[in-house]
Design a protein around this motif. Structure first.
Motif, PDB file in Angstrom:
ATOM      1  N   CYS A  61       0.822  -1.201   0.000  1.00  0.00           N
ATOM      2  CA  CYS A  61       0.000   0.000   0.000  1.00  0.00           C
ATOM      3  C   CYS A  61       0.860   1.257   0.000  1.00  0.00           C
ATOM      4  CB  CYS A  61      -0.949  -0.004   1.195  1.00  0.00           C
ATOM      5  SG  CYS A  61      -0.093   0.006   2.790  1.00  0.00           S
ATOM      6  N   ARG A  62       2.054   1.167   0.624  1.00  0.00           N
ATOM      7  CA  ARG A  62       2.904   2.352   0.665  1.00  0.00           C
ATOM      8  C   ARG A  62       3.581   2.594  -0.661  1.00  0.00           C
ATOM      9  NH1 ARG A  62       7.794   3.555   4.961  1.00  0.00           N
ATOM     10  NH2 ARG A  62       8.155   5.720   4.317  1.00  0.00           N
ATOM     11  N   TYR A  63       3.938   1.543  -1.381  1.00  0.00           N
ATOM     12  CA  TYR A  63       4.604   1.670  -2.675  1.00  0.00           C
ATOM     13  C   TYR A  63       3.791   0.922  -3.729  1.00  0.00           C
ATOM     14  CZ  TYR A  63       8.655   3.390  -0.154  1.00  0.00           C
ATOM     15  OH  TYR A  63       9.491   4.132   0.632  1.00  0.00           O
ATOM     16  N   PRO A  64       2.754   1.544  -4.243  1.00  0.00           N
ATOM     17  CA  PRO A  64       1.905   0.861  -5.234  1.00  0.00           C
ATOM     18  C   PRO A  64       2.584   0.768  -6.585  1.00  0.00           C
ATOM     19  CG  PRO A  64       1.178   3.131  -4.951  1.00  0.00           C
ATOM     20  CD  PRO A  64       2.284   2.908  -3.952  1.00  0.00           C
ATOM     21  N   ASP A  65       3.735   1.403  -6.762  1.00  0.00           N
ATOM     22  CA  ASP A  65       4.399   1.461  -8.060  1.00  0.00           C
ATOM     23  C   ASP A  65       5.816   0.929  -7.895  1.00  0.00           C
ATOM     24  OD1 ASP A  65       5.731   2.229 -10.381  1.00  0.00           O
ATOM     25  OD2 ASP A  65       4.334   3.892 -10.706  1.00  0.00           O
ATOM     26  N   PHE A  66       6.122  -0.197  -8.546  1.00  0.00           N
ATOM     27  CA  PHE A  66       7.457  -0.779  -8.401  1.00  0.00           C
ATOM     28  C   PHE A  66       8.564   0.148  -8.904  1.00  0.00           C
ATOM     29  CE2 PHE A  66       4.873  -4.687  -8.304  1.00  0.00           C
ATOM     30  CZ  PHE A  66       5.332  -5.200  -7.097  1.00  0.00           C
ATOM     31  N   PRO A  67       8.430   0.801 -10.063  1.00  0.00           N
ATOM     32  CA  PRO A  67       9.477   1.740 -10.479  1.00  0.00           C
ATOM     33  C   PRO A  67       9.723   2.837  -9.449  1.00  0.00           C
ATOM     34  CG  PRO A  67       8.032   1.255 -12.312  1.00  0.00           C
ATOM     35  CD  PRO A  67       7.401   0.639 -11.116  1.00  0.00           C
ATOM     36  N   GLU A  68       8.671   3.283  -8.791  1.00  0.00           N
ATOM     37  CA  GLU A  68       8.837   4.311  -7.771  1.00  0.00           C
ATOM     38  C   GLU A  68       9.594   3.765  -6.569  1.00  0.00           C
ATOM     39  OE1 GLU A  68       8.903   7.956  -6.343  1.00  0.00           O
ATOM     40  OE2 GLU A  68       8.058   7.405  -8.275  1.00  0.00           O
ATOM     41  N   GLU A  69       9.282   2.535  -6.197  1.00  0.00           N
ATOM     42  CA  GLU A  69       9.988   1.918  -5.076  1.00  0.00           C
ATOM     43  C   GLU A  69      11.465   1.723  -5.405  1.00  0.00           C
ATOM     44  OE1 GLU A  69       9.751  -2.144  -2.328  1.00  0.00           O
ATOM     45  OE2 GLU A  69       8.127  -1.608  -3.698  1.00  0.00           O
TER      46      GLU A  69
ATOM     47  N   THR B 168      22.722  -7.698   1.923  1.00  0.00           N
ATOM     48  CA  THR B 168      22.627  -8.510   3.130  1.00  0.00           C
ATOM     49  C   THR B 168      21.395  -8.076   3.913  1.00  0.00           C
ATOM     50  OG1 THR B 168      25.034  -8.597   3.199  1.00  0.00           O
ATOM     51  CG2 THR B 168      23.871  -9.299   5.175  1.00  0.00           C
ATOM     52  N   PRO B 169      20.512  -8.954   4.304  1.00  0.00           N
ATOM     53  CA  PRO B 169      20.556 -10.409   4.086  1.00  0.00           C
ATOM     54  C   PRO B 169      20.271 -10.795   2.641  1.00  0.00           C
ATOM     55  CG  PRO B 169      18.492  -9.798   5.113  1.00  0.00           C
ATOM     56  CD  PRO B 169      19.329  -8.551   5.062  1.00  0.00           C
ATOM     57  N   SER B 170      20.483 -12.077   2.349  1.00  0.00           N
ATOM     58  CA  SER B 170      20.343 -12.570   0.986  1.00  0.00           C
ATOM     59  C   SER B 170      18.898 -12.462   0.522  1.00  0.00           C
ATOM     60  CB  SER B 170      20.796 -14.033   0.915  1.00  0.00           C
ATOM     61  OG  SER B 170      20.439 -14.586  -0.327  1.00  0.00           O
ATOM     62  N   PRO B 171      18.727 -12.184  -0.813  1.00  0.00           N
ATOM     63  CA  PRO B 171      17.358 -12.167  -1.364  1.00  0.00           C
ATOM     64  C   PRO B 171      16.612 -13.472  -1.170  1.00  0.00           C
ATOM     65  CG  PRO B 171      18.898 -11.180  -2.902  1.00  0.00           C
ATOM     66  CD  PRO B 171      19.715 -11.789  -1.807  1.00  0.00           C
ATOM     67  N   ARG B 172      17.387 -14.590  -0.955  1.00  0.00           N
ATOM     68  CA  ARG B 172      16.701 -15.865  -0.749  1.00  0.00           C
ATOM     69  C   ARG B 172      15.855 -15.840   0.533  1.00  0.00           C
ATOM     70  NH1 ARG B 172      21.868 -17.758  -2.438  1.00  0.00           N
ATOM     71  NH2 ARG B 172      21.813 -18.705  -4.523  1.00  0.00           N
ATOM     72  N   ASP B 173      16.290 -14.981   1.467  1.00  0.00           N
ATOM     73  CA  ASP B 173      15.528 -14.864   2.699  1.00  0.00           C
ATOM     74  C   ASP B 173      14.304 -13.987   2.532  1.00  0.00           C
ATOM     75  OD1 ASP B 173      17.449 -16.434   3.884  1.00  0.00           O
ATOM     76  OD2 ASP B 173      18.647 -14.703   4.548  1.00  0.00           O
ATOM     77  N   ARG B 174      14.142 -13.421   1.368  1.00  0.00           N
ATOM     78  CA  ARG B 174      12.996 -12.555   1.099  1.00  0.00           C
ATOM     79  C   ARG B 174      12.117 -13.224   0.039  1.00  0.00           C
ATOM     80  NH1 ARG B 174      14.044  -7.611   3.287  1.00  0.00           N
ATOM     81  NH2 ARG B 174      16.200  -7.184   3.861  1.00  0.00           N
ATOM     82  N   ASN B 175      11.837 -14.450   0.260  1.00  0.00           N
ATOM     83  CA  ASN B 175      11.085 -15.232  -0.717  1.00  0.00           C
ATOM     84  C   ASN B 175       9.595 -14.917  -0.603  1.00  0.00           C
ATOM     85  OD1 ASN B 175      10.471 -17.018  -2.696  1.00  0.00           O
ATOM     86  ND2 ASN B 175      10.612 -18.850  -1.375  1.00  0.00           N
ATOM     87  N   ASN B 176       9.233 -13.741  -1.145  1.00  0.00           N
ATOM     88  CA  ASN B 176       7.830 -13.380  -1.176  1.00  0.00           C
ATOM     89  C   ASN B 176       7.527 -12.740  -2.520  1.00  0.00           C
ATOM     90  OD1 ASN B 176       8.100 -10.322  -0.964  1.00  0.00           O
ATOM     91  ND2 ASN B 176       9.237 -11.008   0.874  1.00  0.00           N
ATOM     92  N   ASP B 177       6.265 -12.704  -2.868  1.00  0.00           N
ATOM     93  CA  ASP B 177       5.863 -12.233  -4.198  1.00  0.00           C
ATOM     94  C   ASP B 177       6.273 -10.795  -4.445  1.00  0.00           C
ATOM     95  OD1 ASP B 177       4.794 -14.679  -4.737  1.00  0.00           O
ATOM     96  OD2 ASP B 177       2.725 -14.105  -4.209  1.00  0.00           O
TER      97      ASP B 177
ATOM     98  N   TRP C 270       8.831  -9.084  -3.269  1.00  0.00           N
ATOM     99  CA  TRP C 270      10.259  -8.956  -3.538  1.00  0.00           C
ATOM    100  C   TRP C 270      10.613  -9.521  -4.912  1.00  0.00           C
ATOM    101  CZ3 TRP C 270      13.852  -6.206  -1.114  1.00  0.00           C
ATOM    102  CH2 TRP C 270      15.178  -6.415  -1.473  1.00  0.00           C
ATOM    103  N   MET C 271      10.033 -10.627  -5.283  1.00  0.00           N
ATOM    104  CA  MET C 271      10.327 -11.214  -6.584  1.00  0.00           C
ATOM    105  C   MET C 271       9.863 -10.290  -7.716  1.00  0.00           C
ATOM    106  SD  MET C 271      11.928 -13.916  -5.860  1.00  0.00           S
ATOM    107  CE  MET C 271      12.013 -14.589  -7.505  1.00  0.00           C
ATOM    108  N   GLN C 272       8.703  -9.661  -7.534  1.00  0.00           N
ATOM    109  CA  GLN C 272       8.244  -8.719  -8.554  1.00  0.00           C
ATOM    110  C   GLN C 272       9.142  -7.496  -8.615  1.00  0.00           C
ATOM    111  OE1 GLN C 272       3.924  -7.974  -8.880  1.00  0.00           O
ATOM    112  NE2 GLN C 272       3.669  -9.519  -7.246  1.00  0.00           N
ATOM    113  N   LEU C 273       9.631  -7.069  -7.473  1.00  0.00           N
ATOM    114  CA  LEU C 273      10.537  -5.932  -7.449  1.00  0.00           C
ATOM    115  C   LEU C 273      11.808  -6.238  -8.236  1.00  0.00           C
ATOM    116  CD1 LEU C 273      10.776  -3.075  -6.148  1.00  0.00           C
ATOM    117  CD2 LEU C 273      12.108  -4.170  -4.336  1.00  0.00           C
ATOM    118  N   VAL C 274      12.344  -7.431  -8.054  1.00  0.00           N
ATOM    119  CA  VAL C 274      13.552  -7.840  -8.780  1.00  0.00           C
ATOM    120  C   VAL C 274      13.276  -7.876 -10.280  1.00  0.00           C
ATOM    121  CG1 VAL C 274      15.123  -9.770  -9.196  1.00  0.00           C
ATOM    122  CG2 VAL C 274      14.547  -9.106  -6.844  1.00  0.00           C
ATOM    123  N   GLN C 275      12.127  -8.398 -10.677  1.00  0.00           N
ATOM    124  CA  GLN C 275      11.813  -8.471 -12.097  1.00  0.00           C
ATOM    125  C   GLN C 275      11.684  -7.081 -12.712  1.00  0.00           C
ATOM    126  OE1 GLN C 275      11.801 -11.165 -14.039  1.00  0.00           O
ATOM    127  NE2 GLN C 275      12.488 -12.278 -12.213  1.00  0.00           N
TER     128      GLN C 275
END
Length: 670
Positions: free
Chosen positions: A90-98, A194-203, A205-210
């Motif tokens: 809700c705070r960052y509805p736009d991935f490019p903005e984040e 740090t910490p590793s992105p593997r520890d952030r295994n949520n939708d 974060w994955m969309q942010l990376v994409q």
């Protein structure tokens, strides 16, 4: 709460986290690079271990990818700053903005890079599509190039960054390279923080990376596509192997992409196929890439990518320009045939930009205006039809009404005619200035012969005063009238041996007198100079009436001279001691006026042969005399081999073995 701010506030780091704005897609054609980087957080290259295949099953769509990477020597370890806690949806509805907010948090003075990441085009300035206009199939169908090749011995392609559009391209391109450097810095934060992105295994974060991977895959896909268009088919497998975008993106995520080795491989391939004069650029590209990897500098790595695209563009330009040089004779000889069919096809299909009715009406008015010039000749005689056309154009070049337009049929020659008109106006106004010199001398009481050196000195001074303003019409002479009148007055006083009283009243009167002479020139100078130019054009036309297009090219297109230009001798009165305006007549052999006559004759003859039977003369009047092209009368090329070459260029199909174009070219420019 979804907080949004105005665009003006987005330039502040504090407001970047709040604005929701999508990317804007723009076309970019320049190559400028700017922007600094916090090197402590720009390391997307971790110790190199291996370049074995993909480390996961994830694959990226090839339409987004091409490869980039970097390696460093040794096995040093780096400490990466911890990324901020992922913001809520809700705070960052736009991935490019984040992501832009993440860029600003990497260090001070990052607002510009964040804005570039958010706003810049996702496609690089040079793409396979942007270079496609250099393909020979497109060149051969380009009506403007096919026409321009008749008038330029050194016609060649080059990047077009001139004028306001060129400046816009440069700004857009600068934004792109800043965004690319920012994306590399994001990779360091996202993939190796740090910490590793593997520890952030949520939708989220994955969309942010994409969303972060928006330009690097595309630029490497672009390099792959352009490279394959430049090398033979036998090398395409090598290109696909080394520029496997999906695999390279996975290597970048794991920190094992060997960018230096990739650059060295590409350098080896490029040197196999590019001109030797490009080898220095290729070596420079490798050195830049190596330095960027060594210093962990995203800006320098981006500069290496920029250099890579510049080399590919230069290679494409080299190929296109080589083809134009080799085919120039063939293209020129086929000018009339090609242009008639091109225009007729569009007229029949209602796709033409030319209003034939207005062009015919223009020529009909010219026929009535100049009918008295041919009292003893039938108005349908070929010589009368052509001379009427020539007289109308010359009269229009000397017309005072700047709004008077040439017929739309001249759209391919409009710029050339405007340049000729501006040059004619420059010559007229220089003639007026020389007359003013004689008037001022008489006012000083000087009635002796004037040394030719004094007139030449004045001419040189006036040219220096006008500078770059020459070639832009009468208003530039009016704009500089004060400086011109002061210099004319000063040199007149020196020749007369009189002291110059530089009072405001004296200078004002001199300027008013010169301005009045400028305004009167359309009645005192233009008619005489128009008659002189008309005689030259008619004489040149008579000499070249039966010349083929290539003969017109060889006879009328000036040869570039590398020797220093001779001292200007445009005016007969530069060499005569008489100051009387009655003898201020241009020499019949004046180089400048003859050059204008030659260029104008060339334009008019090609234009008349193309458009005469289409727009100006009714077909039932003199169809046989003007020889319009019909299937039975279509002019043939010199040889069957020429015809095969042209057909191959138009269709894009390769020639059969042994049919390559080998006709000799003896043009001076070749």
């Amino acid at each position: 709460m979804d907080t949004r701010t105005s665009k003006a506030a987005r330039s502040k780091a504090a407001s970047l986290r709040a604005t929701a704005k999508p990317y804007s897609s723009r076309t970019a054609d320049g190559r400028t690079l700017d922007g600094s980087v916090d090197r402590s957080t720009s390391t997307w290259h971790v110790p190199l271990t291996t370049r074995d295949g993909p480390l996961s099953d994830e694959r990226y769509p090839t339409e987004q990818g091409s490869r980039t990477g970097a390696c460093h020597e040794g096995s040093m370890e780096f400490t990466y700053p911890s990324p901020p806690t992922p913001p809520t949806q809700c705070r960052y509805p736009d991935f490019p903005e984040e992501l832009a907010h993440m860029i600003t948090s990497m260090g001070t003075d990052q607002e510009e890079r964040a804005e570039a990441f958010r706003e810049a085009s996702q496609r690089p300035p040079i793409t396979k599509q942007s270079l496609s206009e250099l393909d020979i199939q497109n060149v051969i169908r380009n009506i403007r190039l096919r026409h321009d090749v008749n008038f330029d011995r050194d016609l060649s392609f080059r990047p077009n960054l001139d004028g306001a559009k060129g400046q816009h391209k440069r700004r857009v391109t600068e934004q792109y390279w800043k965004a690319l450097a920012a994306e590399l810095d994001l990779y360091a934060r996202l993939f190796h923080g740090t910490p590793s992105p593997r520890d952030r295994n949520n939708d989220h974060w994955m969309q942010l990376v994409q969303h972060a991977k928006c330009r690097i895959p595309i630029i490497f896909q672009t390099i792959q596509e352009v490279l394959k268009s430049l090398v033979p088919d036998r090398d395409h497998a090598r290109v696909d192997e080394h520029l496997d975008v999906a695999m390279l993106m996975q290597e970048i995520e794991r920190g094992v992409c060997d960018q230096v080795r990739l650059a060295e491989w590409m350098a080896h391939l490029l040197k196999e196929h590019c001109a030797p004069m490009r080898d220095g650029l290729v070596d420079e590209m490798v050195d830049i890439t190596r330095k960027g990897v060594r210093d962990f500098d995203s800006d320098t790595i981006v500069e290496g990518l920029r250099q890579t695209l510049a080399i590919l563009e230069a290679m494409k330009l080299d190929v296109a320009n080589h083809q134009i040089r080799n085919l120039k004779t063939l293209l020129i000889e086929d000018t009339i045939n090609f242009e008639r069919h091109y225009h007729l096809d569009r007229l029949v299909g209602n796709r033409s930009r030319v209003n034939i009715d207005s062009a015919h009406a223009w020529y009909s008015r010219a026929t009535r205006e100049f009918a008295e010039q041919f009292p003893n000749l039938p108005h349908t005689a070929p010589s009368v039809l052509l001379e009427t056309f020539i007289r109308a154009i010359v009269a229009q070049l000397f017309g005072r009404d700047n709004q008077l337009e040439f017929p739309e049929t001249f759209y391919l020659d409009h710029d050339r005619l405007q340049i000729l008109k501006a040059e004619i106006e420059d010559l007229i106004h220089m003639e007026v200035c020389m007359d003013a010199f004689g008037v001022f001398l008489r006012k000083f009481g000087y009635d002796k012969s004037v040394p030719a050196s004094a007139r030449h000195q004045l001419h040189t001074a006036l040219v220096a005063i006008m500078g770059d303003s020459m070639g832009y019409g009468s208003h530039q002479w009016v704009k500089n009238s004060e400086d011109l009148s002061l210099e004319i007055l000063r040199q007149a006083s020196l020749v007369a041996g009189q002291s110059l009283a530089c009072s405001h009243e004296t200078l004002s009167r001199a300027n008013e007198h010169l301005l009045q002479m400028f305004f009167d020139s359309y009645t005192t100078h233009s008619p005489r100079l128009e008659a002189l130019l008309l005689r030259r054009v008619l004489a040149c036309t008579d000499r070249n009436t039966t010349s083929s297009p290539i003969e017109l090219f060889n006879n009328l297109v000036p040869i570039a001279d590398s020797t220093p230009p001779p001292q200007p001798t445009h005016f007969l009165h530069l060499h005569t001691p008489d100051t009387s305006s009655s003898i201020h007549t241009l020499n019949s052999e004046t180089t400048k006026w003859q050059d204008i006559a030659n260029r104008l004759t060339h334009i008019l003859l090609l234009h008349w042969r193309t458009w005469g039977p289409i727009a100006y003369v009714q077909e039932d009047e003199t169809s046989q005399k003007l020889s319009p092209i019909t299937p039975s009368s279509r002019p043939s090329l010199h040889t069957e081999q020429d015809s095969q070459v042209l057909a191959s260029m138009q269709t894009g199909e390769p020639l059969e073995s042994g049919q390559e174009n080998q006709r000799p070219h003896q043009l001076p420019s070749q």
